[in-house]
Each structure stands twice: as C-alpha cells, then as structure tokens.
Design an enzyme around this catalytic site. Sequence first.
Site, PDB file in Angstrom:
ATOM      1  N   HIS A   1       1.670   4.400  -2.903  1.00  9.84           N
ATOM      2  CA  HIS A   1       1.761   5.861  -2.766  1.00  9.84           C
ATOM      3  C   HIS A   1       3.131   6.345  -3.248  1.00  9.84           C
ATOM      4  O   HIS A   1       3.260   7.385  -3.884  1.00  9.84           O
ATOM      5  CB  HIS A   1       1.632   6.277  -1.296  1.00  9.84           C
ATOM      6  CG  HIS A   1       0.234   6.243  -0.762  1.00  9.84           C
ATOM      7  ND1 HIS A   1      -0.812   6.868  -1.381  1.00  9.84           N
ATOM      8  CD2 HIS A   1      -0.280   5.692   0.379  1.00  9.84           C
ATOM      9  CE1 HIS A   1      -1.921   6.688  -0.648  1.00  9.84           C
ATOM     10  NE2 HIS A   1      -1.621   5.969   0.408  1.00  9.84           N
TER      11      HIS A   1
ATOM     12  N   HIS B   1       3.417   6.685  -6.882  1.00  9.58           N
ATOM     13  CA  HIS B   1       2.690   7.881  -7.305  1.00  9.58           C
ATOM     14  C   HIS B   1       3.607   9.113  -7.199  1.00  9.58           C
ATOM     15  O   HIS B   1       3.589  10.000  -8.054  1.00  9.58           O
ATOM     16  CB  HIS B   1       1.459   8.035  -6.404  1.00  9.58           C
ATOM     17  CG  HIS B   1       0.345   8.861  -6.961  1.00  9.58           C
ATOM     18  ND1 HIS B   1      -0.765   9.173  -6.231  1.00  9.58           N
ATOM     19  CD2 HIS B   1       0.177   9.452  -8.167  1.00  9.58           C
ATOM     20  CE1 HIS B   1      -1.587   9.919  -6.970  1.00  9.58           C
ATOM     21  NE2 HIS B   1      -1.034  10.094  -8.147  1.00  9.58           N
TER      22      HIS B   1
ATOM     23  N   HIS C   1       0.828  -1.209   0.000  1.00 15.56           N
ATOM     24  CA  HIS C   1       0.000   0.000   0.000  1.00 15.56           C
ATOM     25  C   HIS C   1       0.865   1.264   0.000  1.00 15.56           C
ATOM     26  O   HIS C   1       0.739   2.132  -0.871  1.00 15.56           O
ATOM     27  CB  HIS C   1      -0.914  -0.029   1.229  1.00 15.56           C
ATOM     28  CG  HIS C   1      -1.776   1.184   1.378  1.00 15.56           C
ATOM     29  ND1 HIS C   1      -3.123   1.171   1.105  1.00 15.56           N
ATOM     30  CD2 HIS C   1      -1.493   2.453   1.768  1.00 15.56           C
ATOM     31  CE1 HIS C   1      -3.625   2.374   1.315  1.00 15.56           C
ATOM     32  NE2 HIS C   1      -2.651   3.177   1.719  1.00 15.56           N
ATOM     33  N   GLU C   2       1.769   1.342   0.962  1.00 16.54           N
ATOM     34  CA  GLU C   2       2.606   2.544   1.064  1.00 16.54           C
ATOM     35  C   GLU C   2       3.535   2.655  -0.143  1.00 16.54           C
ATOM     36  O   GLU C   2       3.872   3.744  -0.587  1.00 16.54           O
ATOM     37  CB  GLU C   2       3.405   2.553   2.367  1.00 16.54           C
ATOM     38  CG  GLU C   2       2.547   2.560   3.637  1.00 16.54           C
ATOM     39  CD  GLU C   2       1.464   3.642   3.662  1.00 16.54           C
ATOM     40  OE1 GLU C   2       1.676   4.708   3.034  1.00 16.54           O
ATOM     41  OE2 GLU C   2       0.399   3.424   4.282  1.00 16.54           O
TER      42      GLU C   2
HETATM   43 ZN    ZN Z   1      -2.862   5.262   1.971  1.00  8.97          ZN
END
Ligand code: ZN
Length: 685
Positions: free
Chosen positions: A481, A484, A477-478
């Site tokens: 990010h 991104h 998940h991290e």
């Molecule tokens: Zn998040």
Amino acid sequence: MTQEEILSNPLLAPSPHPFSAPAFDLIKEEHFMPAFEAAISMAKEEINEIANCPEPPTFSNTIEALEYAARPLSRVEGIFFNLLEADSSEVKEQIADKVSPMLTSFSIYVSMNEALFSRVRSVYEACRSNGYKGMAKDQIRLLEDSYLSFKRGGAFLEGKAREEYSETMEDLSLLELSFSNNSLAASKEFTLLLDSEDDLEGLPDYVKESAFNEASEKGMKGWLFTLDRPSYSPFMKFSARRDLREKMWRAFSTKAIGGHYDNRSNIDKIISCRMKISSLLGYETFADYALERRMAGNPEEVESFLSSLMEPSLVAARKEVSDLVAFARSEGFGEDEFMPWDFAYWSERYQKKLFDIDETLLKPYFRMEDSLEAVFSLAGKLYGVSFKPREDIPGYHPEVRVFEVLDEDGKHLALFYVDPFPRKSKRGGAWMTEFMGQYEYGGVDYRPFVSIVMNFSRPSAQGPSLLTHDELTTLLHEFGHSLHGMLSKCRYPSQAGTNVARDFVELPSQIMENWAYEKEFLDSFARHYLTGEKIPAEYIDNLIKARNFQAGYLQVRQLQFGVLDMAWHTLKEESSAGVVEFEKNALSSYLTLPYVEGTAISPTFGHIFSGGYSAGYYSYKWAEVLEADAFSLFSENGIFDKATASSFRKNILERGSSEDEMVSYVNFRGHRPEAEALLKKLGII
Ligand SMILES: [Zn+2]
C-alpha cells in the site's frame, strides 16, 4: 483567526522542516480545535468564491478549483485522524467527538450547495455535449466523478428529503464513531491473568515472556493475556489448556455483545441510517449505492463472485476440517465435539506434523529490523527506490522512524513513517496511511507523507523484536500500500495513490505478500538472530508447502465476512431478528465448525460498521483474484524482473484512479482478471 494566530499554530503555519513535513515536534493537543475551526472557515470561503464566481463556469474555475479547495483542512484532518488511531488520548477522543459533526456539516455544506452544483452541472453538460473536446483522460474522470459525487451526496434532493438526508448523515457519523470506540473499549475490557505455571502448558517461551512483561507493566504478578491479536492468537495456537482456550475464545467472540460497550443497537441504527440514505438517493439498497463506483458495479455481480468462490472452497474447507478432526482424535483428543477453540491449536500441531514447521522455529530468523531492511531492498530491486533515515525530521512518537524515499535518479519521492510497536494509545491491527497524499498543483509536484502502523512484539530484555512469518507477510502487505502512495504520479489529489476503487486498492498490497514465499527473497535476509545462521532451505520448502494448508477453510472464513457484509447491506427493510440471530441466519449455510450460541462477528466488525468497507469486504477476495492473476506474470518472467516491475509501476502504482482501473489492469496483464487464477493458486481446483 488572525494571520498571527494562524502563523503560531503549527498545524496551519508553514512547516519549518524539510519537504514541509508535519511539525510533530511543535504540534500540541490544544492546537487541533482552533486549527479545525480556522481551516473549516477558510474552506467555506473558498467554496463560496467558487460558487459565486462572476465568470461563466469552466472546468478550470469550477471543477479544478473545487478539487484543490480546502487543502489546509485536508492537512489538519490527515494529521489529526491518523494520530487518533495511532497515538490516541482522552483529549483527542473528545476533540474527535466535537470535530466529527463539524466536518460532516461542512461536507454537507459543499454537497448541498445549490449554486455550486448548478455550476458543476453546467460544466458537465457543456463538456459532454461537445464530446469532452480538448480534455485529458484524468480530467474527464475528474469531471464525471465530481458530478456523480454531487448526485450521490444529495444535491438533487429538495425540501423535507434534503433535511432528512443531512440529519441522517450526521447521525451516521456519530454512530460509526461510537461503534469504533465501543469495539476498542470492549476489547480492552477482558484480560486473563494466569498465576501458575500449570496454566501455561504448551506456550512457547516468547509467548510466556511477553505475557509476563504485560503483567509486570501493569504491576501484576503472573502472566497476562489480552484479546489483542499479538497476545490472543499465540495463546489460541499453543495453549494446551482446552478450558482456558475456551474462555479466551468465548471472550473474543462475544466482544461488544452486552456489557458496557454493547454495539448491537449501534449496528441496528447504522444499518437503518444507511438504508434511509440510499433510499432517499433513489437506490434500491445501500449495496447498490456503495457499489456504483466500484469495479464490481452492483450487488448481483458481487454475490455471484462470492458464490463462484464459495462453492468449491466450502467443499475443500469441510474436507480440511474433517482431516483435522481425524488427526486430533488420533492424537488423543477423545470423543468430544471439535469446537472453534480447538481449531487453531490442533491446526498448529497438524501443520507441524505435516510440514515440521511452526512459528517458533521460524521466528528467530525474522528480526524485525532485518525484515524492514529486506523489504526496502526489495523495493530497490523492483523499482530502483531507496530509503534514507532522516533523524532530523520529527515523528509523532519517539518510536516512530522517518525515512526519505528516493527514486533511482535520486529524486525525492516521499517521506515514510514507520511505527512498529503496540501502545495503549494505538488501536490493534496493522495499516498504511498518509498524512498527505501526492498531487500536482501550479507546476509543483507535492510528494506524499506515507506511514505504516503495526503492532509487532516489541524488543525486550530477552531479545530483539522478532516477526512471525504472518507478521512478515503483513509488513509486505502494508508496504505494498505504501508503494502505491509513494510512487503515485497523478495530477489530481482525489485520483492519486491509494485513491482508487475500493475493490482495486488491495491489489498493490496483496501482490507483495507473494515475496514472503520466495526462497530467493527470504535467503537475502533471514538469519538467526543469535547464531547468524542462514534460514535452512528445508524451512523455506516447508513454508511453501504449508502455504496452502487449510486454504479452503481460510478462504471460506473471508467469504463469510463478505457474505455477512452483503447480507447487512442488501436489506430492504429493518431486520427484527436481532444482530446475533441475523448473523447466524446469514451464515448458516457456510459453517465449517459448530456454531456457538450467543457469539457473533458483527459487533466488532469495524471494517463494515466504521471503517469504510461497507458492502466492500468482498473486495479483499476480488483483489486476490487480481493479484493471483497479476503475480503469475512475475512468476513467468522472474520475481525480480525489472521490465515486469516497471510495467506494474507505470500501469498500476503510478496511475491511481486517473485511468479506469480495469483499463489499467488490462494494460498491465494483457487480459481481464479471472477467478480461476485464485482457485488454482490455492490448490482448490
Ligand atoms: Zn490492505
């Protein structure tokens, strides 16, 4: 500050490191205050120059100039506030107390600057009236956003309203800080020290070991448990001692209610400040104000979104709880009422019975080091990027590792800082952040400094750091990010990387979690840390089956947070109920387990009271809908399909908010997102 003083301050001087990486090896705590003072005063000068420019206002001398102003200040802020979270100290906390009001007053200096606003307004009106002729899409968005920020920042206010607005903003920033300090302190206040083997019944060895180490580190004998997630969660899952689970659960669920670090009055004051701000700016509620610039747009849309998911999920959740209670009773739970502190423990056993799977079986296959490598190579497969350790570039703590991220053609993309283990100086949880984001200026593409901060259990004399499957999912998940941030290809800093609408920002992160359930991916790295044996296929099958275990319950939990957030932020007048009572009322229709008097989430609900998710918690679910819908394209075309990945990179990851987020989404997926995709994915419908 003289030029000489600036050059001797590593926060302001040019960095001696490759890519101008932050000089963490040179930065000392005493550098922060003077750097903030100098950077703020330089920023003020820049603002004055733009506001008092003798030339007629143009997009370039006003909107762009403003966008690129205060870069040194952004740099100091980027470093300081990240260290405050990841490597805090009493001195840093004192600096934060001093600096926060200075920064608020600087931002008010900008947003309330009449000369500046009148230039922004005249550029805005001129460009609008000629149909934005000759402007690129990102420029039009920048112009509209700048104008709207002034409007939302109170530039239209006059006289007494103006004063009131400024004072309230300053109060709010201090209250939010105090809320977050209290949450942290309240969480450290309680510990459970066990000194007899009898008290450890049910706990797996790794849980005992880390509790033993926790106690030894503090010079205590026995096993020490805390309310930090890596200690609390396994205890609640595995401890066979119902009395001790109840004790832990009650401590966890009454954090910051009463005692030294009571957050109840902070909440009342924060809500009242937010109501005042939104009403001064002409919005009916704070939620109306907050949602104006999100994909969802307004509170009604959010409320109907939440309830469209809540209804079917609540039916599923109540069925799941009654199945669980029936299981517990059949296994000797007895006739007692089934309470919240029973949930995690019995769920773990039920899941084990259904799928013969538990964390302790999986954990030995997920060595932290291997998992990190695997995540790197996944990014390689999808996007062609690679990660090269750079020991020559300093991290901010000896445990932080620095990598250079390279594109397929070898071009430098970013620096990536990885900070895996818990420390006293670090807050709980896991997050991605940036010391500096990507942007282009004067023909140069400035590449970002991205960081992930985690709280994985550290390696010990007994073995390496091992991740639970949940932690592996968090890492993905991290890392999503982070991609991104790293892959950003935008012109303007305020549109780059993760600077997108709050309800869009979790799409790149949540989509990555899907790979944690893909056999092909898990097979590529999961090996037993002692025997080297590959993860058994049946474990993965069970993992996939277990994925939707209690999906309804978990979804209701998240929706409850969303509902609570909206309840606080759609208030039109102050509530006299008191925080605990208010929360109880807001959630009473959505309970799945008995309510326990005196407990509440709000007093430590940092997301909405100090973390920028106010009237925004729903966005996790919103993004899950985007993600479920988007990932189905990878499922159709293959989870390592390069064409799909490169379209995701081009339309979503590189784009930031330089394009309307809905347009970016539709460009990738070919249609607008639908809530049904998520309900289907979770097996709820
Ligand atoms: Zn998040």
